[in-house]
Design a protein around this motif. Structure first.
Motif, PDB file in Angstrom:
ATOM      1  N   PRO A   1      30.073  66.329  56.422  1.00  0.00           N
ATOM      2  CA  PRO A   1      28.801  66.958  56.046  1.00  0.00           C
ATOM      3  C   PRO A   1      27.607  66.218  56.640  1.00  0.00           C
ATOM      4  N   VAL A   2      26.612  66.964  57.062  1.00  0.00           N
ATOM      5  CA  VAL A   2      25.365  66.400  57.593  1.00  0.00           C
ATOM      6  C   VAL A   2      24.202  67.057  56.861  1.00  0.00           C
ATOM      7  N   ILE A   3      23.396  66.262  56.194  1.00  0.00           N
ATOM      8  CA  ILE A   3      22.197  66.754  55.521  1.00  0.00           C
ATOM      9  C   ILE A   3      20.991  66.310  56.351  1.00  0.00           C
ATOM     10  N   VAL A   4      20.294  67.247  56.937  1.00  0.00           N
ATOM     11  CA  VAL A   4      19.107  66.934  57.733  1.00  0.00           C
ATOM     12  C   VAL A   4      17.898  66.917  56.811  1.00  0.00           C
ATOM     13  N   LEU A   5      17.194  65.800  56.803  1.00  0.00           N
ATOM     14  CA  LEU A   5      16.019  65.633  55.956  1.00  0.00           C
ATOM     15  C   LEU A   5      14.792  65.635  56.863  1.00  0.00           C
ATOM     16  N   PRO A   6      14.056  66.723  56.935  1.00  0.00           N
ATOM     17  CA  PRO A   6      12.938  66.828  57.890  1.00  0.00           C
ATOM     18  C   PRO A   6      11.980  65.649  57.791  1.00  0.00           C
ATOM     19  N   GLY A   7      11.815  64.987  58.939  1.00  0.00           N
ATOM     20  CA  GLY A   7      10.921  63.832  58.989  1.00  0.00           C
ATOM     21  C   GLY A   7      11.485  62.571  58.386  1.00  0.00           C
ATOM     22  N   GLN A   8      12.703  62.641  57.829  1.00  0.00           N
ATOM     23  CA  GLN A   8      13.292  61.487  57.141  1.00  0.00           C
ATOM     24  C   GLN A   8      14.671  61.132  57.681  1.00  0.00           C
ATOM     25  N   GLY A   9      15.089  61.739  58.806  1.00  0.00           N
ATOM     26  CA  GLY A   9      16.402  61.427  59.354  1.00  0.00           C
ATOM     27  C   GLY A   9      17.477  62.333  58.798  1.00  0.00           C
ATOM     28  N   LEU A  10      18.671  61.795  58.637  1.00  0.00           N
ATOM     29  CA  LEU A  10      19.775  62.595  58.112  1.00  0.00           C
ATOM     30  C   LEU A  10      20.735  61.713  57.317  1.00  0.00           C
TER      31      LEU A  10
ATOM     32  N   PRO B   1      26.785  67.681  43.416  1.00  0.00           N
ATOM     33  CA  PRO B   1      26.739  67.461  44.869  1.00  0.00           C
ATOM     34  C   PRO B   1      25.348  67.775  45.418  1.00  0.00           C
ATOM     35  N   LEU B   2      24.852  66.900  46.285  1.00  0.00           N
ATOM     36  CA  LEU B   2      23.552  67.108  46.934  1.00  0.00           C
ATOM     37  C   LEU B   2      23.844  67.501  48.382  1.00  0.00           C
ATOM     38  N   THR B   3      23.560  68.745  48.715  1.00  0.00           N
ATOM     39  CA  THR B   3      23.953  69.276  50.023  1.00  0.00           C
ATOM     40  C   THR B   3      22.782  69.805  50.837  1.00  0.00           C
ATOM     41  N   HIS B   4      21.594  69.845  50.246  1.00  0.00           N
ATOM     42  CA  HIS B   4      20.438  70.397  50.948  1.00  0.00           C
ATOM     43  C   HIS B   4      19.247  69.453  50.814  1.00  0.00           C
ATOM     44  N   ALA B   5      18.377  69.488  51.817  1.00  0.00           N
ATOM     45  CA  ALA B   5      17.204  68.607  51.822  1.00  0.00           C
ATOM     46  C   ALA B   5      16.316  68.847  50.604  1.00  0.00           C
TER      47      ALA B   5
END
Length: 580
Positions: free
Chosen positions: A50-59, A71-75
């Motif tokens: 799984p990859v969670i992309v955090l806009p402006g904060q990396g991933l 489970p935390l799956t979204h920014a």
């Protein structure tokens, strides 16, 4: 497949490093997808990671949960944080899981940060020089790309044999290091710096201990249950590795009524000592799961087995390889997607065998609590109160010893013992209590467990008892609470008294593979002798041929401690022969 990723730091390593397009093409057969968390880093992750992309904060790579197990799956499930560092701190304080945070620093265009989860569920190897290199889940990926060529670090191998129970940043491969769990790595320009972000000492020093054993037991059960159910909800189909002991039984009973399909597997040896079917079957019946009992052979177990290409440190011996193969076959047979194990339970549940808990009780609560702890020690170890008190007094007066001592059996005399590379958790704060020292030293040693189980790269290996919430819950209970009532791991017995069979709750120990290991040695002894005396460790001057010869000439007793050492040397020798 378990987590797999490769982060290339630009410019990529060496003249032979591929371009981004070429790397993308080479990794395509592995279903690796390309991500660009920053202009200075290109990251490839498998479709199963799984990859969670955090806009402006990396991933964030891997699985992250809230403290309630969601489970935390979204920014959008993460709060807005002013800085990347605030986000990392939020995840450490309010989340848990198996993850790696990858971030750029908006105030320093050339700074990259990698932070690994405290339990080490997300593997993390790296080779970085002058700001370029790679961070990867395993060494096979950079080798495949031509970013790295295998080369043995013989000094690290010597250290591995002298200090077999210490987890170090060095692997067995030259230039390849591991990022410790709970550690942050900053890469800026030509500098790479490491910062410990989570330590069990922080829990002990910053959180108040439980007021009572009942409060502690309830907290431990809640943490174990939450973590186990959270992972079960993600994996859905599980092979539970049941040893029949208390720890795996706790994990098993926590899977009851979970969202996952569960099958159980237990191992039986052809020699007496490790048949746990009587106990494992009770747990399997309680959770309504089939029990797969597999017999481990003697002749079919080899010392020169193939080594998994992703293995960077020699930890897999004959016993571990045989166990790994049987569990992997059972997983396929039952269609499971992950392994669950009670590994690390003895340590996290504070299974101490010294008088240290009584000393802790005296220093924390005074003479009355110390006397109660001494009585518990006497009952636990079947000795007189006077002897337990004498041992506690001796421990109180004795200066703290080193965290580890070298194991120089069969090491060449010319190879002087080196100082150990210490795990950051072995750096003691002031006034550390003896029991706390022992349990945290042991907790650091549990991090080698995943290295001895290569199946963890074929499918997820979940170790709920070594998760961050469980470690934090158990560390808040003082060492003397864990021996109350003259029972080891007393709090966990109390926590599960209403759900586990009495036969398991009453067990003080469990089956041992000692007899099986002795039988392996006896069956393969001539081949092991030739393997070591004609091997690379001998040629490198690491092992002493004369002492090996003397050992092989005599007939060892079934429980001779040198047997385990011989098999350990064979594990390292076999790994080394597969690195060319």
């Amino acid at each position: 497949m378990a987590y797999r990723y490769l982060a290339l730091l630009h410019p990529a390593t060496g003249a032979q490093a591929p371009s981004i397009d070429e790397a993308t093409h080479r990794l395509h057969p592995l279903r690796m997808q390309c991500h660009r968390p920053t202009t200075g880093c290109t990251l490839y992750a498998s479709a199963d990671t799984p990859v969670i992309v955090l806009p402006g904060q990396g991933l964030v790579l891997g699985h992250v949960f809230s403290r309630s197990g969601t489970p935390l799956t979204h920014a959008r499930q993460f709060p807005p944080c002013p800085t990347p560092g605030d986000l990392r701190r939020h995840i450490l304080d309010n989340c848990w899981g198996a993850y790696l945070i990858v971030q750029a620093d908006p105030t320093h265009a050339d700074r990259l940060t990698f932070q690994r989860d405290p339990e080490g569920g997300m593997p993390c190897l790296h080779r970085i020089a002058d700001g370029s290199g790679f961070v990867a889940s395993d060494v096979e990926l950079p080798v495949r790309l031509g970013c790295y060529r295998r080369s043995i670090d013989w000094d690290a191998i010597g250290h591995r044999l002298l200090y077999p129970d210490i987890k170090t940043a060095r692997t067995g491969l030259a230039g390849i290091r591991e990022l410790f769990p709970g550690t942050r790595m900053d890469v800026q320009g030509g500098r790479t710096t490491l910062h410990a972000q989570w330590s069990p000492w922080d829990v002990i020093n910053r959180q108040d201990p439980y007021a009572s054993a009942r409060e502690a037991a309830d907290a431990v059960r809640a943490a174990v249950g939450m973590v186990t159910r959270a992972w079960a909800g993600v994996d859905r189909s599980i092979l539970l590795e049941l040893s029949g002991g208390l720890d795996s039984s706790v994990v098993g009973i926590s899977l009851k009524d979970s969202a996952a399909a569960v099958a159980c597997c237990t191992l039986v040896t052809p020699v007496p000592g490790a048949d746990e079917r009587r106990y494992a079957s009770q747990v399997a019946a309680l959770i309504g799961a089939p029990l797969d009992a597999q017999v481990m052979g003697l002749e079919s177990v080899a010392h020169d087995f193939d080594v998994a290409p992703w293995t960077a440190t020699p930890r897999v011996g004959m016993l571990q390889h045989a166990t790994d193969a049987i569990m992997e076959q059972a997983r396929h047979r039952h269609g499971a997607t992950s392994f669950f194990s009670g590994g690390g339970g003895d340590t996290v549940f504070c299974y101490l065998t010294s008088a240290a808990p009584a000393v802790d009780a005296f220093r924390q609560r005074g003479a009355a609590q110390a006397i109660r702890a001494i009585r518990d020690l006497a009952g636990l170890h079947q000795c007189t109160v006077w002897k337990a008190g004498r041992l506690a007094l001796r421990r109180q007066l004795r200066a703290p010893g080193p965290p580890c001592r070298p194991t120089d059996e069969f090491i060449a005399p010319a190879r002087a013992p080196c100082a150990p590379d210490l795990h950051p958790w072995l750096e003691l704060p002031g006034r550390a209590l003896p029991g706390e020292r022992e349990r945290i030293f042991a907790l650091a040693a549990t991090q080698i467990y995943r290295e001895s189980a290569p199946r963890a790269m074929r499918a997820h290996l979940r170790l709920p008892l070594l998760s961050q919430p469980v470690m934090e819950a158990t560390l808040r209970a003082p060492s003397w609470m864990w021996i109350a009532g003259a029972q080891n791991r007393s709090l966990v017995r109390q926590a599960y008294a209403d759900v586990l069979p009495q036969a398991i709750l009453a067990r003080r120990s469990k089956g041992s593979f000692t007899g099986y290991i002795g039988a392996l040695h006896a069956r393969h002894r001539p081949r092991l002798r030739e393997f070591l005396l004609d091997g690379m460790l001998h040629a490198q001057g690491i092992v002493d041929g004369a002492s090996l010869e003397r050992c092989f000439e005599r007939e060892p007793s079934p429980r001779d401690r040198s047997i385990g050492r011989i098999l350990e040397l064979c594990a390292v020798e076999n790994w080394a022969r597969h690195q060319s």
